[in-house]
Design a protein around this motif. Structure first.
Motif, PDB file in Angstrom:
ATOM      1  N   SER A  39      36.573  34.636  42.033  1.00 29.06           N
ATOM      2  CA  SER A  39      35.146  34.633  42.333  1.00 29.06           C
ATOM      3  C   SER A  39      34.576  33.269  41.996  1.00 29.06           C
ATOM      4  N   LEU A  40      33.578  32.867  42.723  1.00 28.35           N
ATOM      5  CA  LEU A  40      32.881  31.634  42.384  1.00 28.35           C
ATOM      6  C   LEU A  40      32.043  31.814  41.125  1.00 28.35           C
ATOM      7  N   ASP A  41      31.806  33.063  40.740  1.00 28.37           N
ATOM      8  CA  ASP A  41      31.064  33.387  39.525  1.00 28.37           C
ATOM      9  C   ASP A  41      32.074  33.565  38.396  1.00 28.37           C
ATOM     10  N   ALA A  42      32.213  32.547  37.544  1.00 25.52           N
ATOM     11  CA  ALA A  42      33.227  32.579  36.482  1.00 25.52           C
ATOM     12  C   ALA A  42      33.071  33.787  35.566  1.00 25.52           C
ATOM     13  N   ALA A  43      31.853  34.244  35.341  1.00 22.77           N
ATOM     14  CA  ALA A  43      31.626  35.395  34.468  1.00 22.77           C
ATOM     15  C   ALA A  43      32.167  36.687  35.070  1.00 22.77           C
ATOM     16  N   ALA A  44      32.296  36.735  36.384  1.00 26.00           N
ATOM     17  CA  ALA A  44      32.757  37.950  37.056  1.00 26.00           C
ATOM     18  C   ALA A  44      34.278  38.011  37.169  1.00 26.00           C
ATOM     19  N   ASN A  45      34.978  36.907  36.953  1.00 21.16           N
ATOM     20  CA  ASN A  45      36.422  36.858  37.171  1.00 21.16           C
ATOM     21  C   ASN A  45      37.195  37.962  36.459  1.00 21.16           C
ATOM     22  N   ALA A  46      36.961  38.142  35.169  1.00 25.72           N
ATOM     23  CA  ALA A  46      37.711  39.147  34.407  1.00 25.72           C
ATOM     24  C   ALA A  46      37.432  40.548  34.929  1.00 25.72           C
ATOM     25  N   ARG A  47      36.170  40.865  35.210  1.00 22.77           N
ATOM     26  CA  ARG A  47      35.817  42.208  35.713  1.00 22.77           C
ATOM     27  C   ARG A  47      36.476  42.465  37.065  1.00 22.77           C
ATOM     28  N   ILE A  48      36.430  41.487  37.944  1.00 30.09           N
ATOM     29  CA  ILE A  48      37.020  41.649  39.271  1.00 30.09           C
ATOM     30  C   ILE A  48      38.520  41.884  39.155  1.00 30.09           C
ATOM     31  N   PHE A  49      39.188  41.087  38.342  1.00 30.97           N
ATOM     32  CA  PHE A  49      40.638  41.194  38.200  1.00 30.97           C
ATOM     33  C   PHE A  49      41.026  42.525  37.550  1.00 30.97           C
ATOM     34  N   GLU A  50      40.315  42.913  36.495  1.00 33.16           N
ATOM     35  CA  GLU A  50      40.599  44.190  35.836  1.00 33.16           C
ATOM     36  C   GLU A  50      40.402  45.361  36.795  1.00 33.16           C
ATOM     37  N   ASN A  51      39.364  45.322  37.604  1.00 32.12           N
ATOM     38  CA  ASN A  51      39.100  46.371  38.581  1.00 32.12           C
ATOM     39  C   ASN A  51      40.227  46.439  39.613  1.00 32.12           C
ATOM     40  N   MET A  52      40.671  45.275  40.082  1.00 33.35           N
ATOM     41  CA  MET A  52      41.756  45.236  41.055  1.00 33.35           C
ATOM     42  C   MET A  52      43.041  45.808  40.456  1.00 33.35           C
ATOM     43  N   SER A  54      43.356  47.911  37.962  1.00 28.09           N
ATOM     44  CA  SER A  54      43.182  49.342  37.749  1.00 28.09           C
ATOM     45  C   SER A  54      43.385  50.132  39.042  1.00 28.09           C
ATOM     46  N   LYS A  55      42.801  49.645  40.125  1.00 31.56           N
ATOM     47  CA  LYS A  55      42.946  50.339  41.407  1.00 31.56           C
ATOM     48  C   LYS A  55      44.391  50.334  41.886  1.00 31.56           C
ATOM     49  N   LEU A  56      45.068  49.201  41.723  1.00 31.75           N
ATOM     50  CA  LEU A  56      46.472  49.126  42.143  1.00 31.75           C
ATOM     51  C   LEU A  56      47.344  50.045  41.290  1.00 31.75           C
ATOM     52  N   GLU A  57      47.089  50.064  40.001  1.00 34.96           N
ATOM     53  CA  GLU A  57      47.864  50.909  39.094  1.00 34.96           C
ATOM     54  C   GLU A  57      47.692  52.393  39.440  1.00 34.96           C
ATOM     55  N   LYS A  58      46.484  52.793  39.780  1.00 36.60           N
ATOM     56  CA  LYS A  58      46.225  54.181  40.159  1.00 36.60           C
ATOM     57  C   LYS A  58      46.965  54.569  41.434  1.00 36.60           C
ATOM     58  N   LYS A  59      47.286  53.583  42.256  1.00 33.30           N
ATOM     59  CA  LYS A  59      48.020  53.848  43.494  1.00 33.30           C
ATOM     60  C   LYS A  59      49.534  53.774  43.288  1.00 33.30           C
ATOM     61  N   GLY A  60      49.974  53.631  42.028  1.00 32.41           N
ATOM     62  CA  GLY A  60      51.396  53.672  41.726  1.00 32.41           C
ATOM     63  C   GLY A  60      52.077  52.327  41.576  1.00 32.41           C
ATOM     64  N   VAL A  61      51.321  51.254  41.547  1.00 33.07           N
ATOM     65  CA  VAL A  61      51.905  49.926  41.386  1.00 33.07           C
ATOM     66  C   VAL A  61      52.330  49.724  39.936  1.00 33.07           C
ATOM     67  N   LYS A  62      53.505  49.140  39.751  1.00 32.73           N
ATOM     68  CA  LYS A  62      53.979  48.764  38.421  1.00 32.73           C
ATOM     69  C   LYS A  62      53.981  47.238  38.363  1.00 32.73           C
TER      70      LYS A  62
END
Length: 96
Positions: A39-52, A54-62
């Motif tokens: 993200s161009l918003d440095a403060a949002a980087n961690a939230r965006i990555f953690e959300n991504m 989490s979503k991948l992990e819920k779909k079975g990604v290791k």
């Protein structure tokens, strides 16, 4: 393309991709994802990555270490019933 049109286009493109991804399921194998920035918003980087993650992990990604993924690929030890994902990041110049 002017900035307003680009913003509208980006918004709708992202919504379409969000809807399409709801029904998608990760494929078995080893996947290496290359990132540039989140993200161009440095403060949002961690939230965006953690959300991504989490979503991948819920779909079975290791998630695995890049070296482990590369070794598995080199030895042709590709899983047929699980989805392994490793990340790599491009630390090139911002303008690239």
């Amino acid at each position: 393309m002017n900035s307003v049109a680009l913003s509208v286009r980006t918004f709708f493109r992202n919504r379409v991709l969000d809807v399409i991804s709801i029904a998608s399921k990760p494929h078995s194998g080893i996947h290496i994802l290359n990132g540039h920035f989140l993200s161009l918003d440095a403060a949002a980087n961690a939230r965006i990555f953690e959300n991504m993650l989490s979503k991948l992990e819920k779909k079975g990604v290791k998630f695995v270490d890049f070296t482990y993924a590369a070794e598995r690929i080199s030895s042709k030890n590709i899983p047929i019933n699980e989805c392994l994902v490793a990340f790599t990041w491009d630390d090139g110049f911002e303008e690239c």
